[in-house]
Design a protein around this motif. Sequence first.
Motif, PDB file in Angstrom:
ATOM      1  N   ALA A 106      -0.203   0.712  34.656  1.00 17.44           N
ATOM      2  CA  ALA A 106      -1.252   0.752  35.670  1.00 17.44           C
ATOM      3  C   ALA A 106      -1.797  -0.661  35.879  1.00 17.44           C
ATOM      4  CB  ALA A 106      -2.369   1.692  35.230  1.00 17.44           C
ATOM      5  N   HIS A 107      -2.458  -0.846  36.988  1.00 17.72           N
ATOM      6  CA  HIS A 107      -3.084  -2.128  37.295  1.00 17.72           C
ATOM      7  C   HIS A 107      -4.027  -2.503  36.153  1.00 17.72           C
ATOM      8  CE1 HIS A 107      -5.125  -5.341  39.147  1.00 17.72           C
ATOM      9  NE2 HIS A 107      -5.784  -4.725  40.077  1.00 17.72           N
ATOM     10  N   GLY A 108      -4.073  -3.757  35.810  1.00 19.09           N
ATOM     11  CA  GLY A 108      -4.866  -4.218  34.672  1.00 19.09           C
ATOM     12  C   GLY A 108      -6.319  -4.473  34.998  1.00 19.09           C
ATOM     13  N   ALA A 109      -6.791  -5.594  34.574  1.00 19.70           N
ATOM     14  CA  ALA A 109      -8.185  -6.014  34.669  1.00 19.70           C
ATOM     15  C   ALA A 109      -9.048  -5.099  33.819  1.00 19.70           C
ATOM     16  CB  ALA A 109      -8.647  -6.084  36.123  1.00 19.70           C
ATOM     17  N   ASP A 110     -10.231  -4.834  34.273  1.00 19.61           N
ATOM     18  CA  ASP A 110     -11.167  -4.046  33.469  1.00 19.61           C
ATOM     19  C   ASP A 110     -11.334  -2.636  34.002  1.00 19.61           C
ATOM     20  OD1 ASP A 110     -12.509  -4.535  35.780  1.00 19.61           O
ATOM     21  OD2 ASP A 110     -14.207  -5.549  34.868  1.00 19.61           O
ATOM     22  N   GLY A 111     -10.420  -2.188  34.828  1.00 21.67           N
ATOM     23  CA  GLY A 111     -10.518  -0.850  35.389  1.00 21.67           C
ATOM     24  C   GLY A 111     -11.419  -0.757  36.602  1.00 21.67           C
ATOM     25  N   ASN A 112     -11.825  -1.897  37.141  1.00 25.41           N
ATOM     26  CA  ASN A 112     -12.729  -1.870  38.302  1.00 25.41           C
ATOM     27  C   ASN A 112     -12.087  -1.247  39.530  1.00 25.41           C
ATOM     28  OD1 ASN A 112     -10.991  -3.939  38.956  1.00 25.41           O
ATOM     29  ND2 ASN A 112     -12.574  -5.458  39.306  1.00 25.41           N
ATOM     30  N   TRP A 113     -10.795  -1.036  39.511  1.00 25.63           N
ATOM     31  CA  TRP A 113     -10.056  -0.436  40.625  1.00 25.63           C
ATOM     32  C   TRP A 113     -10.055   1.086  40.559  1.00 25.63           C
ATOM     33  CZ3 TRP A 113      -6.109   2.565  38.871  1.00 25.63           C
ATOM     34  CH2 TRP A 113      -5.744   2.366  37.547  1.00 25.63           C
ATOM     35  N   VAL A 114     -10.405   1.685  39.408  1.00 25.84           N
ATOM     36  CA  VAL A 114     -10.308   3.137  39.237  1.00 25.84           C
ATOM     37  C   VAL A 114     -11.163   3.902  40.250  1.00 25.84           C
ATOM     38  CG1 VAL A 114     -10.684   5.062  37.643  1.00 25.84           C
ATOM     39  CG2 VAL A 114      -9.549   2.988  36.845  1.00 25.84           C
ATOM     40  N   PRO A 115     -12.433   3.549  40.476  1.00 25.17           N
ATOM     41  CA  PRO A 115     -13.205   4.294  41.483  1.00 25.17           C
ATOM     42  C   PRO A 115     -12.575   4.246  42.878  1.00 25.17           C
ATOM     43  CG  PRO A 115     -14.676   2.997  40.100  1.00 25.17           C
ATOM     44  CD  PRO A 115     -13.265   2.577  39.761  1.00 25.17           C
ATOM     45  N   LEU A 116     -12.014   3.102  43.259  1.00 29.33           N
ATOM     46  CA  LEU A 116     -11.356   2.993  44.558  1.00 29.33           C
ATOM     47  C   LEU A 116     -10.134   3.903  44.601  1.00 29.33           C
ATOM     48  CD1 LEU A 116     -10.889   1.716  47.347  1.00 29.33           C
ATOM     49  CD2 LEU A 116      -9.661  -0.130  46.171  1.00 29.33           C
ATOM     50  N   ALA A 117      -9.319   3.875  43.549  1.00 33.38           N
ATOM     51  CA  ALA A 117      -8.133   4.732  43.507  1.00 33.38           C
ATOM     52  C   ALA A 117      -8.520   6.201  43.596  1.00 33.38           C
ATOM     53  CB  ALA A 117      -7.341   4.469  42.222  1.00 33.38           C
ATOM     54  N   ARG A 118      -9.531   6.599  42.862  1.00 35.74           N
ATOM     55  CA  ARG A 118      -9.964   8.001  42.895  1.00 35.74           C
ATOM     56  C   ARG A 118     -10.447   8.397  44.289  1.00 35.74           C
ATOM     57  NH1 ARG A 118     -12.962   7.625  37.142  1.00 35.74           N
ATOM     58  NH2 ARG A 118     -11.163   8.109  35.829  1.00 35.74           N
ATOM     59  N   SER A 119     -11.148   7.498  44.964  1.00 37.06           N
ATOM     60  CA  SER A 119     -11.660   7.834  46.297  1.00 37.06           C
ATOM     61  C   SER A 119     -10.539   7.945  47.321  1.00 37.06           C
ATOM     62  CB  SER A 119     -12.694   6.801  46.751  1.00 37.06           C
ATOM     63  OG  SER A 119     -12.082   5.568  47.055  1.00 37.06           O
ATOM     64  N   LEU A 120      -9.434   7.232  47.109  1.00 34.05           N
ATOM     65  CA  LEU A 120      -8.324   7.251  48.053  1.00 34.05           C
ATOM     66  C   LEU A 120      -7.317   8.363  47.785  1.00 34.05           C
ATOM     67  CD1 LEU A 120      -7.646   3.414  48.242  1.00 34.05           C
ATOM     68  CD2 LEU A 120      -8.686   4.835  50.016  1.00 34.05           C
ATOM     69  N   THR A 121      -7.346   8.948  46.589  1.00 34.30           N
ATOM     70  CA  THR A 121      -6.326   9.933  46.216  1.00 34.30           C
ATOM     71  C   THR A 121      -6.881  11.327  46.012  1.00 34.30           C
ATOM     72  OG1 THR A 121      -6.591   9.461  43.865  1.00 34.30           O
ATOM     73  CG2 THR A 121      -4.919   8.187  45.060  1.00 34.30           C
ATOM     74  N   GLY A 122      -8.142  11.529  46.260  1.00 29.36           N
ATOM     75  CA  GLY A 122      -8.719  12.858  46.077  1.00 29.36           C
ATOM     76  C   GLY A 122      -9.249  13.105  44.676  1.00 29.36           C
ATOM     77  N   GLY A 123      -9.464  12.041  43.903  1.00 28.84           N
ATOM     78  CA  GLY A 123     -10.141  12.213  42.633  1.00 28.84           C
ATOM     79  C   GLY A 123      -9.373  11.823  41.390  1.00 28.84           C
ATOM     80  N   TYR A 124      -8.196  11.209  41.507  1.00 29.94           N
ATOM     81  CA  TYR A 124      -7.462  10.800  40.308  1.00 29.94           C
ATOM     82  C   TYR A 124      -6.928   9.365  40.477  1.00 29.94           C
ATOM     83  CZ  TYR A 124      -3.264  11.821  43.025  1.00 29.94           C
ATOM     84  OH  TYR A 124      -2.296  11.837  43.983  1.00 29.94           O
ATOM     85  N   SER A 125      -6.522   8.786  39.383  1.00 32.70           N
ATOM     86  CA  SER A 125      -5.919   7.440  39.402  1.00 32.70           C
ATOM     87  C   SER A 125      -4.650   7.462  38.562  1.00 32.70           C
ATOM     88  CB  SER A 125      -6.888   6.407  38.833  1.00 32.70           C
ATOM     89  OG  SER A 125      -7.012   6.573  37.434  1.00 32.70           O
ATOM     90  N   GLN A 126      -3.924   6.357  38.535  1.00 30.20           N
ATOM     91  CA  GLN A 126      -2.723   6.256  37.709  1.00 30.20           C
ATOM     92  C   GLN A 126      -3.045   6.539  36.244  1.00 30.20           C
ATOM     93  OE1 GLN A 126      -1.480   2.248  38.627  1.00 30.20           O
ATOM     94  NE2 GLN A 126       0.197   2.991  39.894  1.00 30.20           N
ATOM     95  N   VAL A 127      -4.151   6.037  35.774  1.00 25.55           N
ATOM     96  CA  VAL A 127      -4.540   6.238  34.386  1.00 25.55           C
ATOM     97  C   VAL A 127      -4.808   7.708  34.108  1.00 25.55           C
ATOM     98  CG1 VAL A 127      -6.301   5.712  32.648  1.00 25.55           C
ATOM     99  CG2 VAL A 127      -5.433   3.899  34.143  1.00 25.55           C
ATOM    100  N   ASP A 128      -5.443   8.394  35.049  1.00 25.26           N
ATOM    101  CA  ASP A 128      -5.760   9.816  34.855  1.00 25.26           C
ATOM    102  C   ASP A 128      -4.510  10.672  34.729  1.00 25.26           C
ATOM    103  OD1 ASP A 128      -8.527   9.282  35.149  1.00 25.26           O
ATOM    104  OD2 ASP A 128      -8.386   9.504  37.327  1.00 25.26           O
ATOM    105  N   VAL A 129      -3.445  10.326  35.405  1.00 24.10           N
ATOM    106  CA  VAL A 129      -2.258  11.188  35.420  1.00 24.10           C
ATOM    107  C   VAL A 129      -1.115  10.669  34.543  1.00 24.10           C
ATOM    108  CG1 VAL A 129      -2.786  12.118  37.696  1.00 24.10           C
ATOM    109  CG2 VAL A 129      -1.316  10.108  37.512  1.00 24.10           C
ATOM    110  N   ALA A 130      -1.284   9.517  33.939  1.00 30.88           N
ATOM    111  CA  ALA A 130      -0.208   8.945  33.106  1.00 30.88           C
ATOM    112  C   ALA A 130      -0.143   9.612  31.756  1.00 30.88           C
ATOM    113  CB  ALA A 130      -0.410   7.444  32.926  1.00 30.88           C
TER     114      ALA A 130
END
Length: 85
Positions: free
Chosen positions: A61-85
Amino acid sequence: NGSQFVYFGLLPVDPSSEEAKVLIPYNFGVLDALGMAHGPSHGEVIITKDGPCLVEMNCRAHGADGNWVPLARSLTGGYSQVDVA
């Protein structure tokens, strides 16, 4: 530092945009060439005047500090790569 290549954040790209019409098939082609069919992936591509240029592709999944997770969840209906990995 004056560089044109300083990371400053994430912006979603409209999937019907000209950039996406180039980047989506390019990234799928890289993943296919690497045999990466399942799981999260992180890719970096620079768009040059000659077309896309691969910087990196990894099975993570994309690195950094996870600041991308809220954006991913908002674009996918509530989940991110980390949530489903």
